[in-house]
Design an enzyme around this catalytic site. Structure first.
Site, short mmCIF file in Angstrom:
data_model
loop_
_atom_site.label_atom_id
_atom_site.label_comp_id
_atom_site.label_asym_id
_atom_site.label_seq_id
_atom_site.Cartn_x
_atom_site.Cartn_y
_atom_site.Cartn_z
N SER A 7 20.86 -27.85 24.33
CA SER A 7 21.52 -29.31 24.13
C SER A 7 20.46 -30.19 23.53
CB SER A 7 21.74 -29.55 25.63
OG SER A 7 20.79 -29.37 26.42
N GLU A 9 18.97 -34.21 22.95
CA GLU A 9 19.31 -35.62 23.59
C GLU A 9 18.80 -36.79 22.62
OE1 GLU A 9 17.13 -36.42 27.43
OE2 GLU A 9 16.00 -37.94 26.38
N ASP A 100 12.76 -45.25 35.90
CA ASP A 100 11.66 -45.68 36.26
C ASP A 100 11.59 -47.10 37.05
OD1 ASP A 100 10.11 -43.66 34.60
OD2 ASP A 100 10.74 -44.86 32.76
N PHE A 207 2.93 -41.65 25.14
CA PHE A 207 4.04 -41.35 26.13
C PHE A 207 3.81 -40.27 27.03
CE2 PHE A 207 8.50 -39.50 26.55
CZ PHE A 207 9.20 -40.54 27.17
N HIS A 257 16.51 -27.73 25.90
CA HIS A 257 17.07 -29.37 25.75
C HIS A 257 16.01 -30.14 24.89
CE1 HIS A 257 19.41 -32.69 26.98
NE2 HIS A 257 18.13 -33.53 27.27
P1 FAD Z 1 13.62 -38.70 41.76
O1 FAD Z 1 14.06 -37.04 41.80
O2 FAD Z 1 14.12 -39.92 42.63
O3 FAD Z 1 12.08 -38.59 41.84
C1 FAD Z 1 11.09 -39.77 41.77
C2 FAD Z 1 9.77 -39.79 42.60
O4 FAD Z 1 9.97 -40.04 44.08
C3 FAD Z 1 8.94 -38.36 42.61
O5 FAD Z 1 7.66 -38.45 42.62
C4 FAD Z 1 9.49 -37.73 43.95
O6 FAD Z 1 8.57 -36.59 44.41
C5 FAD Z 1 9.78 -38.83 44.76
N1 FAD Z 1 10.69 -38.60 45.87
C6 FAD Z 1 12.02 -37.99 45.80
N2 FAD Z 1 12.84 -38.22 46.60
C7 FAD Z 1 11.99 -38.74 47.90
C8 FAD Z 1 12.14 -38.91 49.01
N3 FAD Z 1 13.12 -38.59 49.84
N4 FAD Z 1 11.06 -39.69 49.74
C9 FAD Z 1 9.94 -39.92 49.06
N5 FAD Z 1 9.56 -39.53 48.02
C10 FAD Z 1 10.83 -38.94 47.12
N6 FAD Z 1 14.51 -42.54 32.90
C11 FAD Z 1 15.33 -43.57 32.25
O7 FAD Z 1 15.09 -44.63 32.77
N7 FAD Z 1 16.53 -43.31 31.57
C12 FAD Z 1 16.88 -41.92 31.24
O8 FAD Z 1 17.76 -41.72 30.63
C13 FAD Z 1 15.94 -40.71 31.53
N8 FAD Z 1 16.45 -39.46 31.17
C14 FAD Z 1 15.46 -38.52 31.64
C15 FAD Z 1 15.70 -37.28 31.56
C16 FAD Z 1 14.88 -36.17 31.89
C17 FAD Z 1 15.29 -34.82 31.66
C18 FAD Z 1 13.81 -36.33 32.56
C19 FAD Z 1 12.89 -35.42 33.15
C20 FAD Z 1 13.47 -37.83 32.92
C21 FAD Z 1 14.26 -38.86 32.50
N9 FAD Z 1 14.00 -40.03 32.72
C22 FAD Z 1 14.84 -41.30 32.22
C23 FAD Z 1 12.70 -40.35 33.38
C24 FAD Z 1 13.01 -40.75 35.09
O9 FAD Z 1 13.90 -41.75 35.30
C25 FAD Z 1 11.57 -40.87 35.74
O10 FAD Z 1 10.69 -39.72 35.80
C26 FAD Z 1 11.57 -41.56 37.12
O11 FAD Z 1 10.38 -41.85 37.34
C27 FAD Z 1 12.13 -40.23 38.39
O12 FAD Z 1 13.40 -40.04 37.94
P2 FAD Z 1 13.94 -38.74 38.98
O13 FAD Z 1 15.42 -38.74 38.80
O14 FAD Z 1 13.31 -37.65 38.50
O15 FAD Z 1 13.57 -39.25 40.36
#
Ligand code: FAD
Length: 278
Positions: A7, A9, A100, A207, A257
């Site tokens: 895929s 992005e 973020d 980055f 990806h």
């Molecule tokens: P989560 O899975 O919620 O984790 C975030 C942090 O919180 C981690 O350190 C985790 O260990 C911790 N955590 C999770 N659950 C808990 C809990 N219950 N209690 C305490 N701590 C917890 N960012 C954008 O803004 N836009 C995008 O389109 C985007 N696309 C992305 C695509 C991919 C494939 C990847 C890998 C990243 C992308 N990001 C994007 C970046 C991402 O949003 C950031 O890395 C963000 O900081 C974490 O998102 P997450 O969904 O992994 O968060």
């Protein structure tokens, strides 16, 4: 070595000229038969409509679109509205993320973590969407520990994620170790490596520092030694990333990806080297 699905992005372009270039990129890349195109989203909702517009155009052209959906700084109502909108348009694939963190003055909103978003998507829309989540073989930069990060990743799967896409990395062992750890915890969803082509040294370093991706010393030193010689940077980058993908494929990765950065050439070159084009 057999072919693998992949895929691609995109990010939503900011100007009409950039949008025109993205359309050209997309039309070049569809010839490679990617499984789907995902479209990133700026956290906090700033680029929400750009994501929607790019994803809808992909979908209307007859290709699978997977818009990213971030939850930090948003309300349940706004996410519900967006889900309904995607459903009414016939879009069935999402990449569900926390996004973020906003500045200390920004609003956190109704969701704290991606696992809460995944649970909300499932509660609101059942099995309508195929849901991807993010995975971090080299550990999320804000994780309290690798063990906690793994546990929270597994929470996202238990909340209803179908597949995962990783942050990019250049050390395949980090990926294999992560997949092993997830499987030892009894979780077997496909974890697709996110692949970042190397085209520009300084922006890659900047980055990678913010997103916690490690560039191994030998790769940094080689890239640094090329200075402004972008031809050599790209040639070396292609060699390194091709070898990375070959190792991942040999080790059982379920697909790739590609983070295209809205450019076609590197994805085309990688697909040609890996004989991926469908
Ligand atoms: P989560 O899975 O919620 O984790 C975030 C942090 O919180 C981690 O350190 C985790 O260990 C911790 N955590 C999770 N659950 C808990 C809990 N219950 N209690 C305490 N701590 C917890 N960012 C954008 O803004 N836009 C995008 O389109 C985007 N696309 C992305 C695509 C991919 C494939 C990847 C890998 C990243 C992308 N990001 C994007 C970046 C991402 O949003 C950031 O890395 C963000 O900081 C974490 O998102 P997450 O969904 O992994 O968060």
């Amino acid at each position: 070595m057999g072919s693998l699905p992949f895929s691609i992005e995109f990010f939503p372009p900011k100007t009409p000229e950039a949008l025109a270039r993205l359309r050209e990129t997309r039309e070049r890349l569809v010839r490679l038969s990617p499984r789907y195109f995902s479209v990133t989203l700026g956290a906090g909702g700033s680029a929400r409509d750009g994501t929607l517009d790019v994803a809808v155009e992909i979908h209307k052209k007859g290709y699978e679109a997977a818009p990213h959906l971030t939850c930090i700084g948003t309300s349940r109502e706004s996410i519900r509205d967006r889900l309904r909108e995607y459903q009414s348009l016939g879009i069935r694939h999402l990449v569900a993320l926390r996004g973020d963190l906003p500045s200390p003055y920004g609003e956190l909103g109704d969701f704290r973590y991606a696992s809460e978003l995944v649970a909300f998507v499932r509660a609101e829309t059942g099995d309508w969407f195929h849901v991807d989540v993010a995975a971090y073989p080299e550990v999320h930069p804000q994780a309290t520990s690798p063990q906690d990060d793994l546990k929270y990743f597994i929470n996202k799967v238990k909340a209803g994620a179908d597949t995962a896409i990783t942050q990019y990395f250049y050390n395949p062992d980090a990926y294999f170790h992560f997949v092993d750890a997830v499987q030892r915890a009894g979780v077997f969803i496909p974890i697709v490596p996110g692949i970042m082509p190397i085209t520009n040294y300084s922006s890659l370093v900047r980055f990678s520092d913010t997103c916690g991706a490690d560039i191994p010393r030998w790769i940094r030193l080689r890239l640094d030694s090329y200075g402004d010689d972008t031809v050599s940077i790209k040639a070396f980058g292609l060699e390194v990333v091709t070898a990375l993908c070959e190792r991942l494929r040999e080790g059982g990765a379920p697909g790739f990806h590609f983070y295209s950065l809205n450019q076609a050439a590197m994805v085309e070159a990688l697909c040609a080297n890996l004989r991926l084009a469908g």
